[in-house]
Design a protein around this motif. Structure first.
Motif, PDB file in Angstrom:
ATOM      1  N   ASP A 209       0.858  -1.189   0.000  1.00 30.82           N
ATOM      2  CA  ASP A 209       0.000   0.000   0.000  1.00 30.82           C
ATOM      3  C   ASP A 209       0.893   1.237   0.000  1.00 30.82           C
ATOM      4  OD1 ASP A 209       0.422   1.073   2.639  1.00 30.82           O
ATOM      5  OD2 ASP A 209      -1.039  -0.312   3.470  1.00 30.82           O
ATOM      6  N   LYS A 210       0.313   2.343  -0.407  1.00 31.61           N
ATOM      7  CA  LYS A 210       1.105   3.550  -0.678  1.00 31.61           C
ATOM      8  C   LYS A 210       1.803   4.071   0.569  1.00 31.61           C
ATOM      9  CE  LYS A 210      -1.933   4.810  -4.525  1.00 31.61           C
ATOM     10  NZ  LYS A 210      -2.757   3.583  -4.445  1.00 31.61           N
ATOM     11  N   THR A 211       1.111   4.036   1.705  1.00 33.63           N
ATOM     12  CA  THR A 211       1.725   4.513   2.946  1.00 33.63           C
ATOM     13  C   THR A 211       2.937   3.665   3.302  1.00 33.63           C
ATOM     14  OG1 THR A 211      -0.464   5.217   3.717  1.00 33.63           O
ATOM     15  CG2 THR A 211       1.269   5.035   5.378  1.00 33.63           C
ATOM     16  N   GLU A 212       2.781   2.358   3.213  1.00 32.27           N
ATOM     17  CA  GLU A 212       3.874   1.429   3.524  1.00 32.27           C
ATOM     18  C   GLU A 212       5.086   1.709   2.639  1.00 32.27           C
ATOM     19  OE1 GLU A 212       4.345  -3.432   3.730  1.00 32.27           O
ATOM     20  OE2 GLU A 212       2.965  -2.553   2.268  1.00 32.27           O
ATOM     21  N   SER A 232       0.125   9.873   5.547  1.00 33.96           N
ATOM     22  CA  SER A 232      -1.179   9.251   5.733  1.00 33.96           C
ATOM     23  C   SER A 232      -2.145  10.340   6.203  1.00 33.96           C
ATOM     24  CB  SER A 232      -1.077   8.137   6.787  1.00 33.96           C
ATOM     25  OG  SER A 232      -2.309   7.486   6.926  1.00 33.96           O
ATOM     26  N   LEU A 233      -3.299  10.449   5.533  1.00 28.64           N
ATOM     27  CA  LEU A 233      -4.251  11.515   5.870  1.00 28.64           C
ATOM     28  C   LEU A 233      -5.163  11.040   6.996  1.00 28.64           C
ATOM     29  CD1 LEU A 233      -5.442  14.295   5.328  1.00 28.64           C
ATOM     30  CD2 LEU A 233      -6.883  13.264   3.563  1.00 28.64           C
ATOM     31  N   ARG A 234      -4.902  11.569   8.186  1.00 27.84           N
ATOM     32  CA  ARG A 234      -5.685  11.130   9.347  1.00 27.84           C
ATOM     33  C   ARG A 234      -6.451  12.284  10.010  1.00 27.84           C
ATOM     34  NH1 ARG A 234      -0.812   7.936  10.297  1.00 27.84           N
ATOM     35  NH2 ARG A 234      -1.273   5.726   9.962  1.00 27.84           N
ATOM     36  N   SER A 235      -6.162  13.516   9.583  1.00 31.11           N
ATOM     37  CA  SER A 235      -6.798  14.645  10.267  1.00 31.11           C
ATOM     38  C   SER A 235      -6.888  15.853   9.345  1.00 31.11           C
ATOM     39  CB  SER A 235      -5.992  15.029  11.517  1.00 31.11           C
ATOM     40  OG  SER A 235      -4.738  15.571  11.131  1.00 31.11           O
ATOM     41  N   LEU A 251      -5.082  13.181  -3.174  1.00 30.58           N
ATOM     42  CA  LEU A 251      -5.507  12.178  -2.194  1.00 30.58           C
ATOM     43  C   LEU A 251      -5.666  10.862  -2.938  1.00 30.58           C
ATOM     44  CD1 LEU A 251      -8.275  14.051  -0.129  1.00 30.58           C
ATOM     45  CD2 LEU A 251      -5.795  14.210   0.038  1.00 30.58           C
ATOM     46  N   LYS A 252      -4.984   9.828  -2.447  1.00 28.98           N
ATOM     47  CA  LYS A 252      -5.017   8.525  -3.099  1.00 28.98           C
ATOM     48  C   LYS A 252      -5.367   7.458  -2.086  1.00 28.98           C
ATOM     49  CE  LYS A 252      -1.298   9.792  -6.329  1.00 28.98           C
ATOM     50  NZ  LYS A 252       0.038   9.409  -6.854  1.00 28.98           N
ATOM     51  N   ARG A 306      -8.361   4.096   3.970  1.00 25.01           N
ATOM     52  CA  ARG A 306      -7.267   4.994   4.344  1.00 25.01           C
ATOM     53  C   ARG A 306      -6.780   5.739   3.109  1.00 25.01           C
ATOM     54  NH1 ARG A 306      -2.747   3.044   5.466  1.00 25.01           N
ATOM     55  NH2 ARG A 306      -3.089   0.875   4.886  1.00 25.01           N
ATOM     56  N   TYR A 307      -6.471   7.024   3.290  1.00 21.40           N
ATOM     57  CA  TYR A 307      -5.993   7.845   2.181  1.00 21.40           C
ATOM     58  C   TYR A 307      -4.582   8.341   2.447  1.00 21.40           C
ATOM     59  CZ  TYR A 307     -10.146   8.139  -0.741  1.00 21.40           C
ATOM     60  OH  TYR A 307     -11.169   7.839  -1.605  1.00 21.40           O
TER      61      TYR A 307
END
Length: 460
Positions: A209-212, A232-235, A251-252, A306-307
């Motif tokens: 995954d992209k974050t990883e 990672s977009l969390r907020s 945003l992906k 998750r984005y």
């Protein structure tokens, strides 16, 4: 290690006992196989102690129909197949193979001429490439996995597609297309037990995954120049911070593919923002009076997926259509990463993503760079070399920093208008469907390379 191919002839069971094989005298001398003693025949997970009888004028091997059937080989008599062979005197093991299992998502038994839908031609191509290299391949799905780690049901092609039981393979190429299937109990148990009991090697064993990927590559300082800022977009705070830095952000979905779900956010006049959504029909535009309203609109999507938020780049364009590049990077016959191909992808009309599934078109790197809006001709020089170098370094970085085994990667790269190379994403399951034109009887370099790497892993 000595390597060779041997022609195997299947003969009627009444002509040869199941526990005996006949082997040409030349092979026995070449491999120094002791005469009159039993050896252990190995074919994937199949093992059988048997007697080897030398034959002076035979250029190959003869086995009985019943032994062939137990090995999962075509057992109709007469039948011939060519396989790699090696002999290890320390263990008295005579190995044939490699046996390659390709794990695919689904099959369609009701259409036996096309049992794997759009990837059937790719599967046929693999069969032909294995014949040329002396390997044996079959195809199976999660539903074919039973309770035994020794055998699996699957499909092979010999004039027509047929289902049969096969020994667990030496090598598995994981071509599953969903994380749900990959993470299923059956698949995970099969991976665990075949590794433990048969030393089966899986490559491309998991999705990325992209974050990883971005977090892993950030550990390597030498790769930093290829990485757009990404979080990672969390907020809301993360969105506000990135939008303050960059006029465009993307945003992906962290686990998305084929351009699905991508949103491009652009700052307009004053406090207003535009969100451009990638859809199969084209881009869908929404304008928001401020960033708070935009975040409220997309926050519902973040509950189910998750984005990743990524710095927007000023990519090269051809007639205002963005261009990016897909490099196919594979491990070769000595286990080293090499570039098999690299192509330019230009987005279709009304799209801002370049995937072929969204109307994108392919061209050579040179053709795309020559037509694009790069700032100067100097920046166009050796664009192909810069892209190739980046793809190889990124593949090595994935290998070093992510604890999983990969044999091929699809690496999506971009050039900005100053000629700088950027990483967009890494795909551990590069597409093998019928989007790629195939010529009947022609084997693509990417398919040959996959089998060469499988042979390397299995010691053939």
């Amino acid at each position: 290690m000595l390597r060779t191919k041997v022609a195997i002839q299947v003969i009627a069971a009444k002509q040869l006992p199941e526990d005996t094989i006949v082997l040409g005298e030349g092979y026995i001398r070449h491999w120094k196989i002791p005469r009159g003693q039993h050896v252990e025949l190995k074919f994937g997970a199949f093992r059988r102690h048997l007697k080897v009888i030398p034959a002076a004028k035979l250029d190959g091997m003869r086995i009985s129909q019943s032994l062939a059937a137990r090995m999962g080989l075509p057992s109709g008599s007469p039948s011939r197949i060519q396989l790699r062979m090696n002999y290890k005197p320390a263990t008295g093991t005579l190995s044939l193979g490699p046996v390659i299992g390709v794990l695919v998502s689904r099959d369609f038994p009701q259409t036996p001429d096309k049992p794997f839908g759009t990837i059937t031609m790719f599967c046929r191509e693999l069969v032909e490439a294995c014949k040329a290299q002396g390997a044996y391949v079959y195809f199976f799905t999660p539903k074919h996995i039973g309770m035994s780690a020794d055998q699996v049901e699957g499909w092979t092609y010999s004039g027509e597609w047929k289902q049969s039981l096969f020994p667990a393979p030496d090598i598995v190429n994981n071509r599953l297309t969903t994380r749900k299937l990959e993470n299923s109990h059956e698949v995970q148990r099969f991976m665990r037990e075949t590794k433990l009991y048969h030393s089966t090697v899986f490559f491309n064993e998991k999705f990325l995954d992209k974050t990883e990927v971005f977090e892993a590559l950030q550990k390597d300082e030498s790769l930093g120049r290829f990485l757009p800022e990404s979080h990672s977009l969390r907020s809301y705070a993360t969105l506000r911070s990135m939008c303050a830095k960059y006029s465009n952000v993307f945003l992906k979905p962290a686990r998305g593919s084929l351009g699905k779900g991508i949103i491009r956010i652009s700052h307009l006049e004053g406090e207003s923002y535009q969100a451009l959504h990638a859809t199969p029909a084209g881009s869908r535009k929404q304008v928001y009076p401020n960033l708070t309203r935009l975040y409220a609109s997309i926050s519902s999507k973040m509950k189910s997926a998750r984005y990743q938020i990524q710095q927007g780049l000023q990519l090269i364009e051809i007639q205002k259509r963005p261009v990016d590049f897909r490099a196919l990077v594979q491990k070769n016959a000595t286990g080293k990463w090499v570039i098999t191909s690299i192509v330019a992808r230009t987005a279709g009309n009304q799209h801002f993503v370049s995937n072929l599934a969204r109307g994108g078109t392919l061209s050579t790197v040179t053709a795309a760079v020559s037509k694009c809006n790069m700032n100067s001709n100097i920046n166009r020089l050796d664009a192909t070399g810069r892209l190739r170098n980046a793809a190889l370094q990124i593949a090595k970085g994935i290998d070093t920093n992510i604890p999983a085994h990969f044999g091929e990667l699809g690496i999506d790269l971009a050039l900005d208008t100053s000629g700088r190379v950027w990483l967009l994403e890494v795909n551990s399951k590069p597409s093998k469907n019928d989007n790629t034109p195939l010529n009947e009887g022609k084997i693509r370099p990417s398919v040959r390379m996959m089998i060469q790497y499988a042979r390397f892993l299995a010691g053939f």
